[in-house]
Design a protein around this motif. Structure first.
Motif, mmCIF file in Angstrom:
data_model
loop_
_atom_site.group_PDB
_atom_site.id
_atom_site.type_symbol
_atom_site.label_atom_id
_atom_site.label_comp_id
_atom_site.label_asym_id
_atom_site.label_seq_id
_atom_site.Cartn_x
_atom_site.Cartn_y
_atom_site.Cartn_z
ATOM 1 N N ASP A 20 -5.701 -3.703 -29.023
ATOM 2 C CA ASP A 20 -6.440 -3.529 -30.276
ATOM 3 C C ASP A 20 -7.883 -3.929 -29.976
ATOM 4 O OD1 ASP A 20 -7.691 -4.284 -32.756
ATOM 5 O OD2 ASP A 20 -5.748 -4.674 -33.679
ATOM 6 N N ALA B 94 -12.707 -1.632 -33.138
ATOM 7 C CA ALA B 94 -12.432 -1.915 -34.544
ATOM 8 C C ALA B 94 -13.648 -2.202 -35.420
ATOM 9 C CB ALA B 94 -11.427 -3.075 -34.655
ATOM 10 N N ASN C 268 -16.184 -1.655 -38.684
ATOM 11 C CA ASN C 268 -15.895 -1.412 -40.092
ATOM 12 C C ASN C 268 -16.736 -0.253 -40.589
ATOM 13 O OD1 ASN C 268 -14.155 -3.705 -40.239
ATOM 14 N ND2 ASN C 268 -16.006 -4.975 -40.209
ATOM 15 N N HIS D 262 -19.153 -5.895 -32.225
ATOM 16 C CA HIS D 262 -18.186 -4.854 -31.882
ATOM 17 C C HIS D 262 -18.457 -4.266 -30.496
ATOM 18 C CE1 HIS D 262 -17.874 -4.638 -36.419
ATOM 19 N NE2 HIS D 262 -16.674 -4.984 -36.021
ATOM 20 N N HIS E 283 -8.520 -0.371 -34.613
ATOM 21 C CA HIS E 283 -8.140 -0.818 -35.954
ATOM 22 C C HIS E 283 -9.378 -0.799 -36.872
ATOM 23 C CE1 HIS E 283 -5.060 -3.214 -38.270
ATOM 24 N NE2 HIS E 283 -6.126 -3.712 -38.869
ATOM 25 N N TYR F 226 -6.623 -7.993 -45.701
ATOM 26 C CA TYR F 226 -6.665 -7.938 -44.233
ATOM 27 C C TYR F 226 -5.344 -8.417 -43.621
ATOM 28 C CZ TYR F 226 -9.112 -8.535 -39.690
ATOM 29 O OH TYR F 226 -9.536 -8.455 -38.379
ATOM 30 N N ASP G 148 -2.446 -6.544 -41.257
ATOM 31 C CA ASP G 148 -2.094 -7.030 -39.923
ATOM 32 C C ASP G 148 -0.603 -7.328 -39.796
ATOM 33 O OD1 ASP G 148 -3.947 -6.892 -37.843
ATOM 34 O OD2 ASP G 148 -5.218 -8.392 -38.801
ATOM 35 N N TYR H 210 -5.128 -8.530 -28.871
ATOM 36 C CA TYR H 210 -6.085 -8.358 -29.964
ATOM 37 C C TYR H 210 -7.445 -8.811 -29.455
ATOM 38 C CZ TYR H 210 -2.104 -7.944 -33.204
ATOM 39 O OH TYR H 210 -0.961 -7.539 -33.850
ATOM 40 N N VAL I 210 -10.703 -9.444 -30.359
ATOM 41 C CA VAL I 210 -11.398 -9.627 -31.634
ATOM 42 C C VAL I 210 -12.187 -10.936 -31.587
ATOM 43 C CG1 VAL I 210 -11.111 -9.667 -34.158
ATOM 44 C CG2 VAL I 210 -9.382 -8.524 -32.759
ATOM 45 N N GLN J 235 -11.965 -15.291 -35.753
ATOM 46 C CA GLN J 235 -10.727 -14.912 -36.445
ATOM 47 C C GLN J 235 -9.490 -15.585 -35.837
ATOM 48 O OE1 GLN J 235 -10.307 -10.725 -37.435
ATOM 49 N NE2 GLN J 235 -12.528 -10.451 -37.485
ATOM 50 N N PHE K 80 -5.305 -14.909 -36.678
ATOM 51 C CA PHE K 80 -4.310 -14.346 -35.761
ATOM 52 C C PHE K 80 -3.195 -15.338 -35.447
ATOM 53 C CE2 PHE K 80 -7.678 -11.208 -34.922
ATOM 54 C CZ PHE K 80 -6.945 -10.088 -35.251
HETATM 55 N N1 ARG Z 1 -12.497 -4.706 -38.346
HETATM 56 C C1 ARG Z 1 -12.328 -6.074 -37.989
HETATM 57 C C2 ARG Z 1 -13.675 -6.759 -37.891
HETATM 58 O O1 ARG Z 1 -14.672 -6.113 -37.678
HETATM 59 C C3 ARG Z 1 -11.591 -6.265 -36.686
HETATM 60 C C4 ARG Z 1 -10.174 -5.782 -36.672
HETATM 61 C C5 ARG Z 1 -9.402 -6.367 -35.542
HETATM 62 N N2 ARG Z 1 -8.044 -5.978 -35.485
HETATM 63 C C6 ARG Z 1 -7.067 -6.389 -36.293
HETATM 64 N N3 ARG Z 1 -5.863 -5.968 -36.100
HETATM 65 N N4 ARG Z 1 -7.316 -7.234 -37.273
HETATM 66 O O2 ARG Z 1 -13.753 -7.962 -37.993
#
Ligand code: ARG
Length: 575
Positions: free
Chosen positions: A117, A120, A122, A131, A157, A313, A317, A335, A337, A341, A345
């Protein structure tokens, strides 16, 4: 198997078992590079206490069992084993590596299915520099896993669903589809969002329309869905421009955004509730995974359905974990990310384990990405405080690279090609060369430097070896050796290269591309020393010497090319 450290580990383990009994066969012999030999083994020191013998005695006993060893072993100091491999062994292993299309890199059997993943961004906002890093690190992990024979399922994602889409669609209708599409394709998502937001906050009737639109979107109304697609398609076209420029392997087929899970959320929640994993608390449906408490020591909830019935969110997930385990049949889920976060997770994984959706046989890992900082040590922003448009940033890297090579006399097309590779290589390598979870200062001057552990330096080192072959009028593939390593600089380079295969396995297992960068940087440095001290194609170099040195050049070249390809760093033919 060629990696010296690994070979030695096994040999010393066998010696340990022979000297002190089978129960010692798994002990870590603590093999480390040494100043006084190729390697040293420190195991005698730690073992001595347990065996109630002197470390020196223990070391001697191990040495006695290392007969037939391809090199020399000496006991030194209080009980170190100094190990020097024989030149013949290194030469023959290097020769085998040269003949091996995979350069000693193994394959994982049975192959694993690895879901990654990453990226991702937005859709409701602009894709930002954070990103960029998840995209680049994730892409390298995808390449590494595929190279080892794993099946990789990329999952982008995207943040492409939720309440903001009500106002975004209304704003799209207000300004007209054509104008909206043009704006989004140009990467002006932030401006688009801000304009919608301003109306939402200042205009009651717009607010009302937006709220109604959220409901019609949720209900799957065809007209509204069409508008959502118009918005998303234009946005994705912009993301694709960025991916293209970066040369990342993501395609539209990898898009699995939040919207994809929307139809699953109701059942996700029902199943969680029925199994008892989730309970209603203050009107919201929550999972309370054990071990998570807030500042007030009260259990911390993972809210899967808000008290107003809405999803968020975490709901998505939870649905995504189930899909990835059950439908995608993953063995491992990564993941990639932002580190901020981490709590989210940890709670999602714990909740999924509670629900029985994430069996112990499947590992779920958050590959934490550290924050991007500006030179001032603060979060990376423009001077006026806005986040920086990714495309502008990439373009600036290319412009700077163009300026840096302006004097080299290439025709325009060649120059542009090199500048693109150098600019993107610089940005990508900079992201990869520091450990993914540490914060990282974005600094054009440093990343575009032609010396040090940078992309351009690695590209230059690679291009330079290619030019050696060009000068020699030789196809690299013809440099088949045999490899001989009589000079210290040749031997050091050859020995180092043998570690490549094992390193790739470790880097993939631990998700640590920065260690691959370090290995390649060391490769380039050792090559430089070799090339300074050992002429290859100069006049006066005899046939045999030339052949063996060219073979070492080829092995180095292939390691650099393969390594950089696994990082996703392009290498221009010339520089
Ligand atoms: N779109 C989210 C962001 O910009 C990240 C997503 C990451 N993946 C997930 N499965 N939550 O923070």
């Amino acid at each position: 198997m060629t990696d010296p450290q690994k070979v030695l580990t096994e040999r010393v383990q066998q010696a340990l078992a022979a000297a002190f009994g089978a129960e010692h066969a798994d002990a870590d012999p603590l093999i480390r590079p040494s100043q006084f030999a190729d390697f040293q083994a420190n195991v005698a020191m730690s073992l001595a206490k347990r065996l109630r013998r002197s470390p020196r005695e223990v070391a001697e006993a191990i040495r006695a069992e290392l007969s037939g060893f391809p090199g020399t072993v000496e006991v030194s100091g209080p009980g170190f084993l100094n190990i020097t491999l024989s030149d013949e062994w290194i030469e023959s292993e290097a020769g085998r590596m040269l003949a091996d299309p995979r350069l000693g890199v193994g394959t994982i059997t049975p192959a694993q299915t690895v879901v990654i993943d990453y990226s991702a961004p937005n859709a409701a906002k602009e894709m930002h520099v954070g990103h960029l890093r998840t995209t680049i690190v994730g892409d390298s992990l995808a390449r590494l896993n595929e190279h080892l024979g794993n099946k990789v399922v990329r999952q982008n994602h995207l943040g492409d669903w939720g309440t903001p889409f009500g106002m975004l669609i209304e704003h799209l209708l207000d300004i007209g589809e054509e104008a909206a599409v043009a704006q989004l394709e140009a990467g002006q998502g932030t401006e688009f969002y801000q304009a919608a937001r301003a109306k939402f906050d200042g205009d009651e009737s717009f607010k009302l329309r937006s709220r109604v639109r959220v409901t019609t979107l949720q209900s799957g109304d065809p007209d509204t869905m069409r508008l959502w697609h118009v918005f998303m398609d234009a946005t994705v076209r912009y993301f694709n421009k960025v991916y293209d420029m970066l040369g990342v392997t993501l395609t539209d087929a990898d898009i699995a955004g939040e919207s994809m899970y929307n139809p699953m959320l109701e059942k996700t929640c029902d199943d969680l509730q029925e199994s008892g994993a989730a309970v209603i608390s203050e009107g919201a449906l929550c999972v309370f995974p054990p071990g998570f408490t807030g500042s007030d020591d009260r259990p911390l909830p993972l809210i899967v359905r808000k008290s107003d019935g809405g999803y968020g969110y975490a709901s998505t997930d939870m649905a995504a974990v189930r899909y990835r385990v059950h439908d995608l049949k993953s063995d491992r889920i990564l993941y990639v990310v932002g580190a901020d976060q981490a709590l989210h997770f940890r709670m999602v994984f714990a909740a999924a384990r509670m629900a029985g959706w994430l069996p112990d046989t499947v590992s779920a890992e958050h590959v934490q990405i550290g924050m991007m900082l500006g030179k001032d040590g603060r979060r990376f922003k423009t001077r006026s405080g806005e986040s920086i448009k990714l495309m502008d940033l990439l373009q600036e890297a290319v412009d700077r690279a163009t300026a840096a090579i302006a004097e080299r006399g290439y025709d325009e097309a060649t120059r542009d090609e090199i500048a693109l590779a150098v600019g993107m290589g610089a940005v990508k390598y900079a992201d990869l060369s520091v450990s993914h979870d540490s914060e990282y200062v974005f600094d054009f001057d440093r990343m575009l430097g032609f010396t040090g552990n940078t992309g351009p330096y690695m590209q230059y080192a690679t291009a330079r070896i290619r030019s050696i072959f060009r000068k020699a009028g030789l196809d690299p593939a013809d440099a088949q050796g045999p490899i001989r390593l009589p000079e210290a600089a040749e031997r050091a380079l050859g020995l180092h290269l043998l570690g490549f295969g094992e390193l790739i396995s470790q880097v993939t297992e631990a998700c640590e591309p920065h260690r691959l960068c370090a290995f390649l940087f060391e490769t380039a440095s050792l090559f430089s020393t070799f090339y300074e001290q050992c002429p290859v194609v100069k006049e006066g170099v005899d046939e045999e010497t030339r052949a063996r040195r060219l073979a070492l050049c080829l092995l180095t070249l292939r390691v650099l090319e393969t390594g950089l390809d696994l990082l996703g760093v392009p290498v221009p033919e010339r520089m």
